[in-house]
Design a protein around this motif. Structure first.
Motif, PDB file in Angstrom:
ATOM      1  N   ILE A 148      -2.031  10.533  -8.736  1.00  0.00           N
ATOM      2  CA  ILE A 148      -3.255   9.978  -9.315  1.00  0.00           C
ATOM      3  C   ILE A 148      -4.434  10.506  -8.516  1.00  0.00           C
ATOM      4  N   LEU A 149      -5.540  10.724  -9.215  1.00  0.00           N
ATOM      5  CA  LEU A 149      -6.676  11.374  -8.587  1.00  0.00           C
ATOM      6  C   LEU A 149      -7.356  10.450  -7.582  1.00  0.00           C
ATOM      7  N   GLN A 170       0.836  -1.203   0.000  1.00  0.00           N
ATOM      8  CA  GLN A 170       0.000   0.000   0.000  1.00  0.00           C
ATOM      9  C   GLN A 170       0.871   1.254   0.000  1.00  0.00           C
ATOM     10  N   ARG A 221     -10.764   8.936  -5.660  1.00  0.00           N
ATOM     11  CA  ARG A 221     -11.932   8.310  -6.277  1.00  0.00           C
ATOM     12  C   ARG A 221     -12.964   9.337  -6.711  1.00  0.00           C
ATOM     13  N   ARG A 239       3.913   1.557  -1.240  1.00  0.00           N
ATOM     14  CA  ARG A 239       4.470   1.764  -2.570  1.00  0.00           C
ATOM     15  C   ARG A 239       3.422   2.276  -3.538  1.00  0.00           C
ATOM     16  N   SER A 240       2.208   1.683  -3.422  1.00  0.00           N
ATOM     17  CA  SER A 240       1.142   2.106  -4.328  1.00  0.00           C
ATOM     18  C   SER A 240       0.826   3.578  -4.135  1.00  0.00           C
ATOM     19  N   THR A 263       3.670   5.766  -5.565  1.00  0.00           N
ATOM     20  CA  THR A 263       3.675   5.879  -7.027  1.00  0.00           C
ATOM     21  C   THR A 263       2.400   6.527  -7.526  1.00  0.00           C
ATOM     22  N   ALA A 264       1.310   6.381  -6.768  1.00  0.00           N
ATOM     23  CA  ALA A 264       0.044   6.957  -7.205  1.00  0.00           C
ATOM     24  C   ALA A 264      -0.163   8.322  -6.592  1.00  0.00           C
TER      25      ALA A 264
END
Lengths: 228, 122
Positions: free
Chosen positions: A32-33, A22, A35, A24-25, A28-29
């Protein structure tokens, strides 16, 4: 004894794995937008897609129109262009709503009073302000102002289009009345300066102004249109 | 026990950093609930261990059923457009803190017991 805590080992192993994945996600995210943003973006994208489709349809229908009755459409376009050019060139009389500005010299009331005679640059300044205020057609004492019009002075008299004019100067302007009035009444504008000197200036909105056509028919000898 | 937990956590972290697997943003909610469920199980296990009533089966079944229920709630909540997974987060959170309080008391009690015992020895 060790075997008894197998479940603990399993759970903590899983916890460690999930934690790091989680972590790492989310690293890297990072850009990222979320939800909700994602949902918003999806809606926005769909809207733009629809708009794009609608515009494409319009484009094809317009292209078809041109293809089907090309001559007719061209005619209409030419007429429109001609009307615009007529208004812009001042070669036809025009009517419409706008404002009327009347300027008068300051009269001498006593021997010490010098009075003030309106100079040609005062008129040029005011006309410039009117143009930037959205004027579509202007006439000064019945002389239509066009692109080649000049305001000057000869022998102590003001001239417009080479014709002598004298006070009171009546400027009729077709355009948005509020904007034109606002443009003239700006702080630090020419009207304020002239009124401070003592010149009489009235600005009235007018509903149905008739502006004459430019009198001389100009022959263009030097200027040639560039091929488009 | 403590060493086992820390060791397994470290091993898990190392595995997690080397597995070429990333969770899509969409599933972050589910993973957060799963992390909370395993944290809850971990603290529950420690508590049970300190109370002397540790049981592998209870812990594992608790972990699995809690995770499933939490994930199910999150899924249903997604379908209904209601943040139902908050219920799971809340329940796990409360239980984690409760367990932590019990663990803390238990540890304090033990340490205090031991030190008073040591004083008695003197």
């Amino acid at each position: 004894m060790k075997k008894a805590y197998l479940s603990m080992a399993l759970v903590s192993l899983l916890l460690g794995i999930m934690f790091s994945i989680q972590y790492r996600s989310s690293i890297t995210a990072g850009n990222i937008l979320s939800r909700d943003q994602w949902a918003e973006m999806t809606i926005e994208m769909e809207r733009l897609h629809n708009q794009h489709d609608a515009l494409l349809n319009e484009l094809t229908s317009l292209r078809n129109k041109i293809a089907v009755n090309g001559a007719e459409a061209q005619n209409a376009a030419l007429h429109e262009l001609l009307d615009k050019a007529d208004i812009a060139s001042g070669l036809t009389p025009v009517s419409g709503s706008g404002i009327v500005v009347i300027l008068n010299d300051k009269v001498r009331e006593s021997p010490e009073d010098l009075g003030y005679t309106i100079q040609y640059w005062n008129l040029m300044m005011i006309i410039n302000e009117l143009k930037s205020g959205g004027a579509e057609a202007i006439s000064l004492n019945g002389e239509r102002l066009v692109a080649t019009s000049g305001i000057g002075e000869s022998g102590g008299r003001l001239t417009v289009n080479g014709q002598m004019v004298q006070a009171p100067y009546r400027i009729s302007v077709i355009g948005p009345p509020e904007t034109l009035t606002g443009a003239l009444r700006l702080k630090g504008g020419e009207v304020e300066a002239l009124q401070a000197i003592g010149a009489e200036i009235t600005i009235q909105p007018a509903n149905d102004l008739h502006l004459p056509a430019y009198r001389e028919s100009k022959h263009f000898i030097y200027a040639k249109p560039l091929k488009k | 026990m403590w060493l086992l937990i820390i060791f397994c956590l470290l091993v898990g972290v190392i595995i997690g950093f080397h597995v070429p697997l990333l969770i899509p943003v969409f599933f972050a909610k589910y993973l957060s609930v799963a992390i909370l469920a395993s944290l809850d199980s971990l603290f529950g296990g420690i508590r049970a261990y300190l109370d002397g009533e540790f049981d592998n089966t209870v812990l594992l079944t608790g972990f699995i059923s809690n995770s499933l229920l939490a994930a199910g709630l999150a899924y249903i909540g997604d379908q209904l457009g209601v943040a139902l997974y908050v219920a799971a987060v809340f329940a796990f959170g409360v239980r984690i803190f409760q367990n932590l309080a019990i663990i803390r008391r238990s540890l304090i009690y033990r340490l205090g017991h031991r030190s008073s015992g040591a004083m008695l020895d003197h």
